[in-house]
Design a protein around this motif. Structure first.
Motif, mmCIF file in Angstrom:
data_model
loop_
_atom_site.group_PDB
_atom_site.id
_atom_site.type_symbol
_atom_site.label_atom_id
_atom_site.label_comp_id
_atom_site.label_asym_id
_atom_site.label_seq_id
_atom_site.Cartn_x
_atom_site.Cartn_y
_atom_site.Cartn_z
ATOM 1 N N PHE A 41 -6.450 5.630 31.488
ATOM 2 C CA PHE A 41 -4.947 6.200 31.287
ATOM 3 C C PHE A 41 -4.465 6.399 32.685
ATOM 4 C CE2 PHE A 41 -7.321 10.152 30.660
ATOM 5 C CZ PHE A 41 -6.517 11.087 31.506
ATOM 6 N N ALA A 62 -2.174 4.186 28.290
ATOM 7 C CA ALA A 62 -3.561 4.737 27.834
ATOM 8 C C ALA A 62 -3.987 3.386 26.872
ATOM 9 C CB ALA A 62 -3.278 5.731 27.255
ATOM 10 N N LEU A 73 -2.522 9.861 22.722
ATOM 11 C CA LEU A 73 -2.582 10.525 23.840
ATOM 12 C C LEU A 73 -1.440 11.459 23.984
ATOM 13 C CD1 LEU A 73 -4.564 11.451 25.947
ATOM 14 C CD2 LEU A 73 -3.585 9.666 27.436
ATOM 15 N N PHE A 94 -8.679 12.113 25.841
ATOM 16 C CA PHE A 94 -8.661 10.570 25.820
ATOM 17 C C PHE A 94 -9.897 9.930 25.562
ATOM 18 C CE2 PHE A 94 -9.405 6.864 28.313
ATOM 19 C CZ PHE A 94 -8.674 5.980 27.751
#
Length: 232
Positions: A41, A62, A73, A94
Motif C-alpha cells: 500500500f 492498497a 484500508l 493492512f
C-alpha cells in the motif's frame, strides 16, 4: 511545525526499524510505501498530520494479490484517533486485510465473477505519455500491483507497458491515470498476456528499441503500430 516534523521522523524511523526493507518514505512527496509478501500500500501524509489540524493519512493504493483493498484500508484509517501516531496501526490493519484477502479460496479457473468477466482473464496495456521525467512518477510506474509485469521508458515520449491479470493491470493503469500528466493516452489494449524478455516484474529501459527487444518479434508490429512508428 518543527515538533511535528520531529514526531513524523521519529515515527518513520521506528517503523523502518520494525519493517526493514519494507517501508520507504519520500519526504518531498510525503509518501510512505509498505510492501509485504501478501501485498502493498501507499499513503500520503498531509501537511496537517500530527499537527493541531490532525489530518489523517490519505490512502493512495492498497492491494493483495488481485484484490483492491483501498476502501477497507481507508475505513481502518478513518477509525483511528486523529492527532496521534498511527502508521504502525495502519501497517497492522493492512497486514490483517491482506492476510484475509489471500486466504479466500480462489474461484475455479475460467468461471465468471459477478461482473461477468473471466476470473483468469489476462490483459496488456500500452500507454503513451508526452513525457516521463518526474522521479516520483517514475518510481510509481515501477511499483504496480503484485503479479503485473511490464516495461517503462522515461523521457520524451514516455512509454508504459503492463501485462498480467486483467483486473490488476487495468486497476493500476487507472491509478496512474489519476496523476497529473500533460498527456496520457492508452494506445493499445490486448486481452492476452505478453511474455517479456526480462521475465516477471517491471523494469525501466532507456530507449524505444529496448522495449521492442522486450516484447520480441511476436508483439513487435503491434507495439510499433501503437506507438505510430513504422517498423521498416
Amino acid at each position: 511545525m518543527a515538533d511535528q516534523e520531529e514526531r513524523i521522523n521519529t515515527e518513520l524511523s521506528l517503523l523502518q526499524t520494525m519493517y526493514p526493507d519494507q517501508v520507504q518514505y519520500s519526504a518531498k512527496a510525503r509518501e510512505m510505501k509498505y510492501r509485504s509478501a501478501a501485498g502493498a500500500f501507499a499513503l500520503r501524509l498531509p501537511s496537517g498530520y500530527l499537527s493541531q489540524s490532525a489530518d489523517l493519512p490519505e490512502v493512495l493504493s492498497a492491494s493483495a494479490g488481485n484484490k483492491d483493498l483501498r476502501e477497507p484500508l481507508k475505513q481502518q484509517v478513518a477509525s483511528l484517533l486523529a492527532g496521534e501516531e498511527m502508521l504502525d496501526s495502519i501497517v497492522s490493519a493492512f497486514d490483517e486485510l491482506a492476510e484475509e484477502a489471500v486466504k479466500q479460496p480462489p474461484v475455479e479457473s475460467g468461471s465468471d465473477n459477478e461482473s461477468g468477466k473471466k476470473i483468469d482473464s489476462k490483459a496488456t496495456v500500452v500507454v503513451w505519455l508526452h513525457h516521463l521525467l518526474n522521479t516520483n512518477k517514475r518510481k510509481l510506474a515501477l511499483s504496480p500491483t503484485p503479479g503485473v509485469s511490464g516495461v517503462t521508458k522515461p523521457g520524451y515520449p514516455g512509454v508504459l507497458l503492463y501485462s498480467g491479470p486483467a483486473e490488476a493491470v487495468h486497476s493500476f493503469v487507472n491509478e496512474l491515470k489519476q496523476q497529473n500528466w500533460q498527456a496520457f493516452q492508452v494506445r493499445l489494449e490486448d486481452d492476452e498476456e505478453w511474455l517479456l524478455g526480462h521475465g516477471t516484474g517491471v523494469i525501466e529501459v532507456e530507449a524505444m528499441k529496448d522495449i521492442v527487444a522486450e516484447v520480441g518479434e511476436p508483439r513487435k508490429e503491434a507495439f510499433l503500430e501503437a506507438m505510430r512508428m513504422n517498423s521498416r
